[in-house]
Scaffold this motif. Structure first.
Motif, short mmCIF file in Angstrom:
data_model
loop_
_atom_site.label_atom_id
_atom_site.label_comp_id
_atom_site.label_asym_id
_atom_site.label_seq_id
_atom_site.Cartn_x
_atom_site.Cartn_y
_atom_site.Cartn_z
N LEU A 2 0.82 -1.20 0.00
CA LEU A 2 0.00 0.00 0.00
C LEU A 2 0.86 1.26 0.00
N ARG A 3 0.29 2.30 -0.53
CA ARG A 3 0.99 3.57 -0.58
C ARG A 3 0.99 4.21 0.81
N LYS A 4 2.13 4.85 1.17
CA LYS A 4 2.28 5.51 2.46
C LYS A 4 3.07 6.79 2.28
N GLN A 5 3.03 7.62 3.32
CA GLN A 5 3.87 8.81 3.42
C GLN A 5 4.70 8.71 4.68
N LEU A 6 6.00 8.85 4.55
CA LEU A 6 6.92 8.77 5.68
C LEU A 6 7.53 10.15 5.89
N LEU A 7 7.34 10.71 7.08
CA LEU A 7 7.83 12.05 7.43
C LEU A 7 8.94 11.91 8.46
N ASP A 20 5.90 3.74 -2.14
CA ASP A 20 4.97 3.16 -3.11
C ASP A 20 5.62 1.94 -3.73
N GLN A 21 4.83 0.86 -3.82
CA GLN A 21 5.28 -0.39 -4.43
C GLN A 21 6.54 -0.93 -3.74
N GLY A 22 6.58 -0.78 -2.42
CA GLY A 22 7.66 -1.36 -1.64
C GLY A 22 8.98 -0.65 -1.74
N GLY A 23 8.99 0.59 -2.22
CA GLY A 23 10.24 1.33 -2.37
C GLY A 23 10.12 2.74 -1.83
N LEU A 24 11.25 3.28 -1.42
CA LEU A 24 11.31 4.62 -0.86
C LEU A 24 11.64 5.62 -1.97
N GLY A 25 10.78 6.63 -2.09
CA GLY A 25 11.00 7.63 -3.14
C GLY A 25 11.97 8.71 -2.71
N GLN A 26 12.08 9.73 -3.54
CA GLN A 26 12.96 10.85 -3.24
C GLN A 26 12.37 11.71 -2.13
N GLY A 260 22.33 -1.43 3.73
CA GLY A 260 21.20 -1.19 2.83
C GLY A 260 20.73 -2.47 2.17
N GLU A 261 21.64 -3.35 1.80
CA GLU A 261 21.24 -4.63 1.19
C GLU A 261 20.51 -5.51 2.20
N ARG A 262 20.97 -5.49 3.45
CA ARG A 262 20.30 -6.29 4.47
C ARG A 262 18.87 -5.79 4.70
N VAL A 263 18.70 -4.49 4.68
CA VAL A 263 17.38 -3.92 4.92
C VAL A 263 16.47 -4.04 3.71
N GLY A 264 17.05 -4.00 2.52
CA GLY A 264 16.26 -4.09 1.29
C GLY A 264 16.22 -2.82 0.49
N LEU A 265 17.20 -1.92 0.70
CA LEU A 265 17.26 -0.69 -0.08
C LEU A 265 17.80 -0.97 -1.49
N ARG A 266 17.28 -0.24 -2.45
CA ARG A 266 17.71 -0.43 -3.83
C ARG A 266 18.97 0.36 -4.15
N GLN A 267 19.29 1.38 -3.33
CA GLN A 267 20.49 2.17 -3.57
C GLN A 267 21.22 2.36 -2.23
N LEU A 277 13.80 4.44 7.66
CA LEU A 277 12.55 4.69 6.93
C LEU A 277 12.10 3.45 6.16
N THR A 278 13.06 2.72 5.60
CA THR A 278 12.70 1.49 4.88
C THR A 278 12.11 0.45 5.82
N LEU A 279 12.71 0.31 7.00
CA LEU A 279 12.15 -0.62 8.00
C LEU A 279 10.74 -0.20 8.40
N LEU A 280 10.54 1.10 8.56
CA LEU A 280 9.21 1.59 8.93
C LEU A 280 8.21 1.38 7.80
N GLY A 281 8.64 1.59 6.56
CA GLY A 281 7.72 1.40 5.45
C GLY A 281 7.33 -0.04 5.22
#
Length: 519
Positions: A2-7, A20-26, A260-267, A277-281
């Motif tokens: 689901l789409r979310k907003q992380l502040l 959105d779609q399991g990824g953290l935007g800019q 970042g790789e352990r957490v699942g970040l793409r960059q 933020l990725t863990l929270l999302g």
């Protein structure tokens, strides 16, 4: 997902991210000023992105965060919750953002509960942002702390030191969090003094933290404090020169790219902000701090979505039921047509068979009526057998009574006729179908004349015997007994004559009974 907003909120700015779609935007940064609040409100009201209806998660990275370790009596239920709430208010009166977590129980003494109390001691840092969110009716799901969320980061990185100090460089500054056996015990934030991008004061701040932990007895003297530093690969070599292992401190370094790789970040992240933020999302835990009325629009949204889901489920169920009923109706029509064809086939075969038969002398309906009447007459037609059986049973119990004559009659009892037997038989044949047992069995009457033995002309004994004989018959179900004639006329209008002094031989006296029986 689901789409979310992380502040991500710090003391001097707010950075907003789209999930959105399991990824953290800019990220979009807004300074903590009037202009920044206006830009943030405009960013939320952007009609193209429709952010005002997206669930929002607030992650705080503030220096004004307090952690206190307390011992409480081991109390459960309503009393335990009330005790916990009172202690929260005692420790942090001036802020609504307070919480607690159970660390364990003491191994000695009363086995009290070890509770970690935490709070954001300066709620004014959050107030401008939360007021803007509430004014725009943004659904806020929860308020989180980077210190408490880093527990999940330690698990993701598989760090198993008993005494661990996790050092991360974040937007708010240098964060140092102390863990004992995987549980957070203390966290502090300091300003990072950077030289060529490297925080040169890490070793100094680590020593200050170690001294504080030792003075508060959270870290015993002689225990080694394993300090794990998350940093970019380009800075690790410089940090190793600044951080020397000692007797009570051991430094370890983890590349942010590996983290970042352990957490699942793409960059590869530049700071630890994106890790948290990725863990929270991906897996948001329950809110660390109570959002209060700020969460009401989130609850409204969940209720609305639940109603939409229930409506869709009911509509889908109704559509399936209509399809089922329609298919059942089609199947029933096909079965009805098949039955109609089979009925027509059987009727045709019946007519074909009946056409080869000789004409019947009577119609089938008349034959059925005749058979029914015959069966009814066979079962319900009057016959004296059962009535005579009752009479025979009574005669066996009265040996002094001798039967003389019988007059059986079907129907209601006829008046006593002194005429011939033929006249009585003619009367008994009257009554038509009712006397033949149609539609119910008719009543029967039996008039009998009998003699009773009188020893020594004892009329009293004769009368007693007749009475006993009549009572025996009257006990039969449905049988009424009437004494029509007695050996001695006891009417007051008749004169009595005779002598009682002379002895007389045995004699017999005749009497008459009428038996009326309804089968």
């Amino acid at each position: 997902m689901l789409r979310k907003q992380l502040l991500y909120i710090t003391s001097d700015a707010l950075c907003a991210y789209d999930w959105d779609q399991g990824g953290l935007g800019q990220g979009q940064t807004f300074p903590a000023s009037a202009v920044g609040l206006d830009d943030f409100a405009a960013w939320l009201q952007d009609t193209q992105t429709a952010r005002r209806d997206v669930p929002t998660y607030l992650l705080t990275d503030l220096i004004e965060e307090d952690f206190q370790h307390q011992l409480l009596p081991h109390v459960r239920g309503k009393a335990g919750r009330a005790l916990l709430q009172r202690r929260k208010q005692q420790l942090h009166r001036d802020t609504p953002y307070r919480g607690s977590t159970l660390l364990g129980r003491e191994s000695t003494g009363r086995h009290d509960d070890q509770v970690l109390f935490f709070a954001l001691t300066n709620p004014s840092l959050l107030q401008p942002w939360t007021e803007a969110l509430e004014h725009l009716r943004v659904p806020v799901a929860g308020i989180y702390s980077t210190s408490l969320l880093s527990v999940a980061l330690v698990k993701k990185l598989s760090i198993t030191h008993e005494h661990l100090l996790l050092v991360t460089q974040q937007s708010g500054g240098l964060r140092q969090s102390y863990y004992e056996k995987g549980q957070l015990r203390f966290s502090r934030q300091t300003l990072a003094i950077a030289l060529d991008g490297v925080a040169v004061n890490i070793a100094l701040e680590t020593e200050k933290t170690r001294q504080f932990l030792t003075s508060t007895r959270m870290l015993a003297r002689g225990d080694v404090l394993n300090t794990v530093i998350l940093a970019p690969a380009a800075q690790i070599a410089k940090l190793e020169l600044l951080c020397d292992n000692g007797v009570e401190v051991a430094y370890h370094f983890i590349d942010l790219q590996l983290a970042g790789e352990r957490v699942g970040l793409r960059q590869t992240p530049a700071l630890a902000d994106e890790l948290l933020l990725t863990l929270l999302g991906k897996h948001p835990p329950p809110s660390h701090y109570p959002p209060g009325t700020l969460a009401r629009y989130y609850h409204f949204r969940r209720a609305r979505n639940a109603l939409y889901g229930a409506s869709a489920l009911i509509g889908g169920s109704a559509a399936l039921w209509c399809v089922f009923c329609l298919s059942s109706g089609i199947s029933a029509d096909a079965a009805t047509q098949q039955l109609a064809q089979e009925t027509a086939s059987y009727q045709e075969r019946y007519r074909s068979v009946m056409s080869t038969q000789s004409p019947a002398p009577a119609k089938t309906q008349n034959m059925k009526v005749a058979v029914t009447l015959g069966q009814m007459m066979a079962s319900q037609a009057p016959e004296p057998g059962r009535l005579l059986g009752m009479l025979g049973t009574a005669l066996n119990q009265a040996p002094q009574v001798a039967l003389s004559q019988l007059h059986w009659h079907a129907g209601q009892p006829a008046a006593r006729d002194t005429g011939s037997l033929a006249a009585q038989q003619r009367a008994s044949l009257q009554g038509g179908s009712a006397q033949a047992g149609i539609p119910v069995a008719p009543p029967q009457a039996l008039r009998l004349e009998a003699d009773v033995t009188m020893p020594n002309n004892d009329y009293s004994a004769a009368l007693a015997a007749i009475t006993a004989f009549a009572q025996t018959l009257a006990r039969q179900p449905g049988l009424q007994v009437t004494i029509e004639a007695m050996p001695l006329d006891l009417r007051p209008s008749v004169a009595l004559s005779g002598k009682s002094t002379a002895s007389s031989p045995d004699s017999q006296a005749r009497f008459t009974l009428l038996l009326a029986w309804q089968p």
